[in-house]
Design an enzyme around this catalytic site. Structure first.
Site, PDB file in Angstrom:
ATOM      1  CG  HIS A  76      -9.501   8.023  -9.062  1.00  0.00           C
ATOM      2  ND1 HIS A  76      -9.924   9.480  -8.480  1.00  0.00           N
ATOM      3  CD2 HIS A  76     -10.435   7.315  -8.895  1.00  0.00           C
ATOM      4  CE1 HIS A  76     -11.230   9.056  -8.487  1.00  0.00           C
ATOM      5  NE2 HIS A  76     -11.650   8.183  -8.505  1.00  0.00           N
ATOM      6  CG  ASN A 149     -15.112  11.386  -6.646  1.00  0.00           C
ATOM      7  OD1 ASN A 149     -13.759  10.906  -6.646  1.00  0.00           O
ATOM      8  ND2 ASN A 149     -15.919  10.444  -7.066  1.00  0.00           N
ATOM      9  CG  HIS A 340      -8.691   0.590   2.732  1.00  0.00           C
ATOM     10  ND1 HIS A 340      -9.989   0.332   2.250  1.00  0.00           N
ATOM     11  CD2 HIS A 340      -8.717  -0.277   3.900  1.00  0.00           C
ATOM     12  CE1 HIS A 340     -10.489  -0.525   2.818  1.00  0.00           C
ATOM     13  NE2 HIS A 340      -9.754  -0.851   3.871  1.00  0.00           N
TER      14      HIS A 340
HETATM   15 FE1  HDE Z   1     -12.943   4.748  -6.006  1.00  0.00          FE
HETATM   16  N1  HDE Z   1     -11.465   3.354  -6.405  1.00  0.00           N
HETATM   17  N2  HDE Z   1     -14.259   3.094  -6.010  1.00  0.00           N
HETATM   18  N3  HDE Z   1     -14.370   5.799  -5.802  1.00  0.00           N
HETATM   19  N4  HDE Z   1     -11.500   6.182  -5.771  1.00  0.00           N
HETATM   20  C1  HDE Z   1     -10.234   3.703  -6.553  1.00  0.00           C
HETATM   21  O1  HDE Z   1      -8.484   2.455  -5.684  1.00  0.00           O
HETATM   22  C2  HDE Z   1     -13.952   1.855  -6.301  1.00  0.00           C
HETATM   23  C3  HDE Z   1     -15.801   5.673  -5.721  1.00  0.00           C
HETATM   24  C4  HDE Z   1     -11.610   7.427  -5.450  1.00  0.00           C
HETATM   25  O2  HDE Z   1      -5.803   9.126  -5.199  1.00  0.00           O
HETATM   26  C5  HDE Z   1      -9.307   2.623  -6.619  1.00  0.00           C
HETATM   27  O3  HDE Z   1      -6.370   2.889  -4.679  1.00  0.00           O
HETATM   28  C6  HDE Z   1     -15.109   1.029  -6.198  1.00  0.00           C
HETATM   29  C7  HDE Z   1     -16.478   6.895  -5.119  1.00  0.00           C
HETATM   30  C8  HDE Z   1     -10.706   8.344  -5.318  1.00  0.00           C
HETATM   31  O4  HDE Z   1      -5.143   7.144  -4.893  1.00  0.00           O
HETATM   32  C9  HDE Z   1     -10.017   1.174  -6.567  1.00  0.00           C
HETATM   33  C10 HDE Z   1     -16.022   1.885  -6.120  1.00  0.00           C
HETATM   34  C11 HDE Z   1     -15.608   7.607  -4.864  1.00  0.00           C
HETATM   35  C12 HDE Z   1      -9.610   7.338  -5.735  1.00  0.00           C
HETATM   36  C13 HDE Z   1     -11.361   1.988  -6.557  1.00  0.00           C
HETATM   37  C14 HDE Z   1     -15.457   3.086  -6.168  1.00  0.00           C
HETATM   38  C15 HDE Z   1     -14.241   7.306  -5.167  1.00  0.00           C
HETATM   39  C16 HDE Z   1     -10.077   6.055  -6.103  1.00  0.00           C
HETATM   40  C17 HDE Z   1      -8.024   2.510  -7.663  1.00  0.00           C
HETATM   41  C18 HDE Z   1     -17.590   1.778  -6.096  1.00  0.00           C
HETATM   42  C19 HDE Z   1     -15.748   9.259  -4.174  1.00  0.00           C
HETATM   43  C20 HDE Z   1      -7.992   7.637  -6.098  1.00  0.00           C
HETATM   44  C21 HDE Z   1      -7.036   2.630  -6.812  1.00  0.00           C
HETATM   45  C22 HDE Z   1     -18.109   0.901  -5.090  1.00  0.00           C
HETATM   46  C23 HDE Z   1     -16.478   9.164  -3.007  1.00  0.00           C
HETATM   47  C24 HDE Z   1      -7.468   7.738  -4.724  1.00  0.00           C
HETATM   48  C25 HDE Z   1      -7.172   2.625  -5.534  1.00  0.00           C
HETATM   49  C26 HDE Z   1      -5.924   7.895  -4.937  1.00  0.00           C
HETATM   50  C27 HDE Z   1      -9.636   4.777  -6.489  1.00  0.00           C
HETATM   51  C28 HDE Z   1     -12.746   1.638  -6.424  1.00  0.00           C
HETATM   52  C29 HDE Z   1     -16.428   4.481  -6.073  1.00  0.00           C
HETATM   53  C30 HDE Z   1     -13.116   8.011  -4.810  1.00  0.00           C
HETATM   54  C31 HDE Z   1      -9.989   0.444  -7.621  1.00  0.00           C
HETATM   55  C32 HDE Z   1     -15.151  -0.316  -6.106  1.00  0.00           C
HETATM   56  C33 HDE Z   1     -18.013   6.672  -4.846  1.00  0.00           C
HETATM   57  C34 HDE Z   1     -10.627   9.791  -5.111  1.00  0.00           C
HETATM   58  O5  HDE Z   1      -9.893   0.652  -5.460  1.00  0.00           O
END
Ligand code: HDE
Length: 744
Positions: A76, A149, A340
């Site tokens: 993202h 999402n 978070h």
């Molecule tokens: Fe994320 N995801 N994600 N994700 N995600 C990040 O956090 C992660 C997942 C989503 O505009 C990171 O600050 C793991 C699902 C959005 O700043 C990180 C897993 C969904 C955004 C991270 C998922 C999301 C992130 C990278 C699986 C939809 C952007 C930067 C367990 C429900 C937020 C950050 C923004 C961002 C980890 C799966 C949505 C690395 C480990 C499912 C919208 O922490």
């Protein structure tokens, strides 16, 4: 005593005011506040001499510049944000104690960040990808982040697979190719070895993955969360955002071209809409399952690869989000915002979804590397509007000046402050779910149906949507160089839908058995190869879903009642009929569409001699930047456009992308010259004939192409045009495309 902020809708804006800087009328200074006399020359030893180390002004400036970049988000990375507010329609007290969901008169400030997932920070907006939809609610009880999402399911079921799926979709490790694209070997290699992906694959291969606008996307929390009411009763809850402009997408050819024409297409769209006062709005929806009913359905609500079909549990719309203010500074707000999933408020709790559980670790951890230390919650965009008091201290970049004599608890020297709130004073209380289990590293059996909802999605799509999915899969797999990867993805598709698999296979040279046992044969092939690579997450029994189709899954049934904020190109050159132009323009403006004068010339002279300022030069604006095209009359203008290959391409491309077209007077001839005509018209002689033999009468038979060769009733023309723009596209053109004379 409760000293919570009560400033409501404008609370966050006021809070940010404390951190704003504006140089209006001020002198240039160093970071220490010393005025700078000369910002053009460094300090040197003599006119032609070397620069002196002593130049603290130069050194401060260059040092700060050298450190301007921070690590981009690992996923993202590319995003766009906006401020707004949320308001609940009715009290949700029956289900949750969350303060911001109790009273319709409460307005809660929010910041939303939309994003793509795979590409780096400078990548294009229109890549085929999932979109992030992350909302920070600055509630009176603390920050609640809904990090969702635009697709309601995810690729994987367990957080331990996240680095794998992301490594697979990111550019390949040897050459960092391709940027922001899933159409390459490693991604599809991961897919065939991870059958739980199949439902999500259907969504990302659909046009949902190429939205027309961030403003026209749904949002989903994906996981089940919990609502807890005052009696401690729990409901599992799935969160939804429903856009009031409807759910609309680009077509693939358009998305590809926009990548070059305007890599910032979605950012610009959001920014411009908010600047113009066309504030994007979404209704907030919930699907609720009483705690005790969790296992009653044909899917496990803890499995993030499953939806709750809206026919099974309707989405109850409980409030509205409005985005009404662009950030002041991209870096300070959109880049530094830190979401978070663990930021929840009393009354909202987490579930055991194993993907959500892993995210609870990841989001805090990722901010430490990205924002450089544990004090990122103090950054203006992240800080809570509810007061923060605790004994956490120090760390890099600490802003808060804690004045208390103690930083431990319990204490008597600090008067015992800050006090524990307990639950009676609004302290967060975790739902007391009973857990009595053995520790295991296994997937629940209730998670093993990887196909039935993929099939449900496919069955729910319109004919055109299905065709787009087939084409997307052909494109993606067509870029996969390894034959066994292509074949095995088709094997998985065979288990989703045979017709889908056949159509994809045909385009990429893969096999589907024709012996009546295609799915079983495909599974046998997969099983044999899964064995070789140690795949343990095997599909289990396919469960019969309560519905075979769900209207909510198809964009064909979305809201199509407004042309609001749609961009309409008015194509003109010197000699354009100003009256025709202005009449249709007025109807467009009345419908809150955005007319844009596009011309090969910087200024257009109307036939009556009036000079009009061009909004976009033709060479800087392809038709992909617009939702519709109007060509007004005027002999000279129409002749110039007919002689201009770019203008003809502009019109024919808009037609190919199924957009609404209108023309008046001689403008009609431009449409004919662009070869827009249904197949039956060639050679017909009735109506106004253009030199190529097509006629204006036959043009009128095209549903969403409106012509008024005599320019008689332009108000009616404008109104029909507006109605067609609200429809988003006329996909009937695609259905009959093979037979039509559509230029390539
Ligand atoms: Fe994320 N995801 N994600 N994700 N995600 C990040 O956090 C992660 C997942 C989503 O505009 C990171 O600050 C793991 C699902 C959005 O700043 C990180 C897993 C969904 C955004 C991270 C998922 C999301 C992130 C990278 C699986 C939809 C952007 C930067 C367990 C429900 C937020 C950050 C923004 C961002 C980890 C799966 C949505 C690395 C480990 C499912 C919208 O922490």
């Amino acid at each position: 005593m409760d000293d919570r902020d009560k400033s409501g809708i404008d609370g966050k804006n006021q809070d940010l005011e404390r951190s704003r800087e504006a140089p209006d009328g001020e002198f240039l200074t160093t970071n220490q506040g010393v005025r700078v006399a000369d910002n053009q020359n460094s300090l040197k030893a003599g006119e032609r001499g070397p620069t002196l180390m002593e130049d603290f002004i130069l050194r401060e400036k260059i040092t700060h510049f050298d450190h301007e970049r921070i690590p981009e988000r690992v996923v993202h990375a590319r995003g766009s944000g906006a401020h707004g507010y949320f308001q609940v329609y009715d009290s949700m007290a029956d289900y949750t104690t969350a303060g911001f969901l109790q009273d319709p008169s409460t307005t809660t400030p929010v910041f939303v960040r939309f994003s793509t997932v795979a590409g780096s920070r400078g990548s294009l907006d229109t890549a085929r990808d999932v979109r992030g939809f992350a909302t920070k609610f600055y509630t009176q009880e603390g920050v609640f982040d809904l990090v969702g999402n635009n697709i309601p399911v995810f690729f994987i079921q367990d957080a331990i697979k996240f680095p794998d799926v992301i490594h697979a979709v990111k550019p390949e490790p040897r050459n960092e190719i391709p940027q922001a694209a899933s159409a390459h070997d490693t991604f599809w290699d991961f897919v065939w070895l991870t059958p739980e992906c199949m439902h999500m694959i259907m969504w990302v291969m659909s046009d949902r993955a190429i939205p027309r606008s961030y403003r026209m996307m749904e949002g989903f929390g994906v996981h089940s969360y919990r609502f807890i009411n005052a009696k401690g009763k729990s409901h599992l809850v799935k969160f939804h955002w429903k856009p009031l402009l409807g759910v609309h997408s680009l077509v693939w050819d358009e998305a590809v071209k926009l990548g070059g024409q305007d890599a910032d297409f979605h950012r610009r769209d959001l920014w411009e809409a908010i600047e113009a006062g066309a504030y994007p709005e979404w209704e907030f929806g919930v699907q609720l399952i009483p705690e005790e009913d969790q296992l009653k359905y044909a899917f496990d609500p803890l499995d993030p690869t499953k939806i709750i079909p809206e026919e099974v549990i309707p989405v109850r719309r409980i409030g509205k989000l409005t985005l009404n203010r662009n950030p002041d500074n991209f870096f300070a707000e959109t880049e530094q915002v830190a979401f978070h999933v663990g930021n929840v408020v009393p009354g909202i709790d987490l579930s055991n979804d194993p993907l959500l559980q892993g995210r609870l670790f990841s989001y805090l951890d990722t901010q430490l590397i990205r924002l450089g230390g544990p004090n990122f919650h103090e950054l203006p965009i992240n800080r809570s509007v509810a007061p923060v008091h605790n004994n956490q201290r120090d760390g890099f970049m600490r802003h808060t000046v804690n004045t208390a004599p103690t930083s431990y608890q319990p204490n008597s020297l600090g008067g015992g402050c800050p006090f524990q709130a307990g639950t009676t004073n609004g302290g967060y209380h975790t739902f007391g779910e009973r857990i009595d289990a053995q520790k295991i590293r296994e997937r629940s059996d209730s998670f093993r149906d990887h196909f039935s909802q993929a099939t449900l999605f496919w069955n729910s799509q319109s004919q055109v949507e299905q065709e787009h999915i087939v084409k997307a899969l052909r494109f993606e797999l067509g870029k996969v160089m390894t034959p066994h990867v292509r074949q095995h993805v088709v094997d998985l598709l065979t288990n989703v839908d045979l017709d889908l698999a056949r159509r994809v296979a045909e385009g990429i040279g893969a096999e589907v058995s024709s012996n009546g046992r295609a799915a079983a044969d495909a599974m046998k092939r997969l099983e044999a190869d899964w064995d070789k690579f140690g795949v343990t997450s095997r599909p289990g029994k396919v469960r019969k879903q309560a519905v075979e189709r769900s209207e909510a899954l198809s964009m064909a049934h979305t809201i199509k009642d407004t042309a609001r904020s749609r961009k309409v190109a008015i194509l003109a050159a010197n000699g354009v009929d100003g009256e025709q132009l202005e009449t249709v323009k007025a109807t467009l403006t009345e419908a809150e569409a955005v007319p844009v004068l596009v011309s090969p010339l910087p200024t257009v002279k109307t036939s009556s001699g009036k000079a009009l300022q061009t909004d976009k030069l033709l060479m800087t604006a392809g038709s992909v930047n617009f939702d519709a095209v109007f060509v007004p009359g005027g002999k000279e203008s129409a002749a110039a456009l007919q002689a201009d290959a770019d203008a003809l391409h502009f019109v024919s491309e808009a037609f190919k992308h199924c957009k609404a077209l209108a023309a008046s007077g001689e403008g009609t001839e431009v449409l004919l010259a662009a070869n827009i005509a249904p197949p039956s018209t060639s050679g017909k002689t009735n109506g106004h004939r253009a030199t190529n033999g097509h006629s204006t009468t036959s043009l009128a038979s095209l549903g969403s192409v409106f012509v008024e060769p005599k320019a008689a009733d332009l108000k009616a023309l404008g109104k029909q045009f507006v109605r067609a723009i609200a429809q988003h596209r006329d996909f009937s053109r695609e259905e009959t495309k093979q037979a039509m004379r559509v230029p390539a």
